[in-house]
Design a protein around this motif. Sequence first.
Motif, mmCIF file in Angstrom:
data_model
loop_
_atom_site.group_PDB
_atom_site.id
_atom_site.type_symbol
_atom_site.label_atom_id
_atom_site.label_comp_id
_atom_site.label_asym_id
_atom_site.label_seq_id
_atom_site.Cartn_x
_atom_site.Cartn_y
_atom_site.Cartn_z
ATOM 1 N N GLN A 18 9.215 -6.227 7.940
ATOM 2 C CA GLN A 18 7.947 -6.884 8.246
ATOM 3 C C GLN A 18 6.836 -5.868 8.464
ATOM 4 O O GLN A 18 5.714 -6.055 7.982
ATOM 5 C CB GLN A 18 8.086 -7.764 9.491
ATOM 6 C CG GLN A 18 8.832 -9.052 9.249
ATOM 7 C CD GLN A 18 8.964 -9.871 10.515
ATOM 8 O OE1 GLN A 18 8.788 -9.363 11.621
ATOM 9 N NE2 GLN A 18 9.299 -11.149 10.369
ATOM 10 N N GLU A 22 3.526 -5.585 6.118
ATOM 11 C CA GLU A 22 2.198 -5.697 6.718
ATOM 12 C C GLU A 22 1.355 -4.472 6.376
ATOM 13 O O GLU A 22 0.165 -4.594 6.049
ATOM 14 C CB GLU A 22 2.311 -5.856 8.236
ATOM 15 C CG GLU A 22 1.000 -5.994 8.939
ATOM 16 C CD GLU A 22 0.236 -7.256 8.581
ATOM 17 O OE1 GLU A 22 -0.992 -7.257 8.756
ATOM 18 O OE2 GLU A 22 0.851 -8.239 8.111
ATOM 19 N N ARG A 25 0.272 -4.836 2.825
ATOM 20 C CA ARG A 25 -0.765 -5.854 2.693
ATOM 21 C C ARG A 25 -2.120 -5.290 3.146
ATOM 22 O O ARG A 25 -3.133 -5.485 2.473
ATOM 23 C CB ARG A 25 -0.405 -7.080 3.535
ATOM 24 C CG ARG A 25 -1.330 -8.260 3.337
ATOM 25 C CD ARG A 25 -0.917 -9.430 4.196
ATOM 26 N NE ARG A 25 -1.190 -9.182 5.593
ATOM 27 C CZ ARG A 25 -2.390 -9.348 6.178
ATOM 28 N NH1 ARG A 25 -3.407 -9.777 5.471
ATOM 29 N NH2 ARG A 25 -2.556 -9.103 7.451
ATOM 30 N N GLN A 26 -2.126 -4.561 4.251
ATOM 31 C CA GLN A 26 -3.359 -3.959 4.740
ATOM 32 C C GLN A 26 -3.908 -2.936 3.741
ATOM 33 O O GLN A 26 -5.110 -2.854 3.518
ATOM 34 C CB GLN A 26 -3.129 -3.286 6.097
ATOM 35 C CG GLN A 26 -2.969 -4.253 7.235
ATOM 36 C CD GLN A 26 -4.231 -5.041 7.518
ATOM 37 O OE1 GLN A 26 -5.341 -4.549 7.342
ATOM 38 N NE2 GLN A 26 -4.058 -6.270 7.945
#
Length: 54
Positions: A18, A22, A25-26
């Motif tokens: 996760q 994340e 994605r950032q």
Amino acid sequence: MAKTNYSYEKRGRELEKQKKQEAKRQKKLNKKNDDVEEPEVKSPPSSDNPIAEE
């Protein structure tokens, strides 16, 4: 002898996944935002150009 707690290890791997997702994605969002902002910064309107005033 104690049993190995596989669910604890699995949870650790899931949390790691996760965090990695994340961060990815950032990174994509930052790259997308940078691409949108760059063209505006590179071509500001210039009032010093006499040809543009005609």
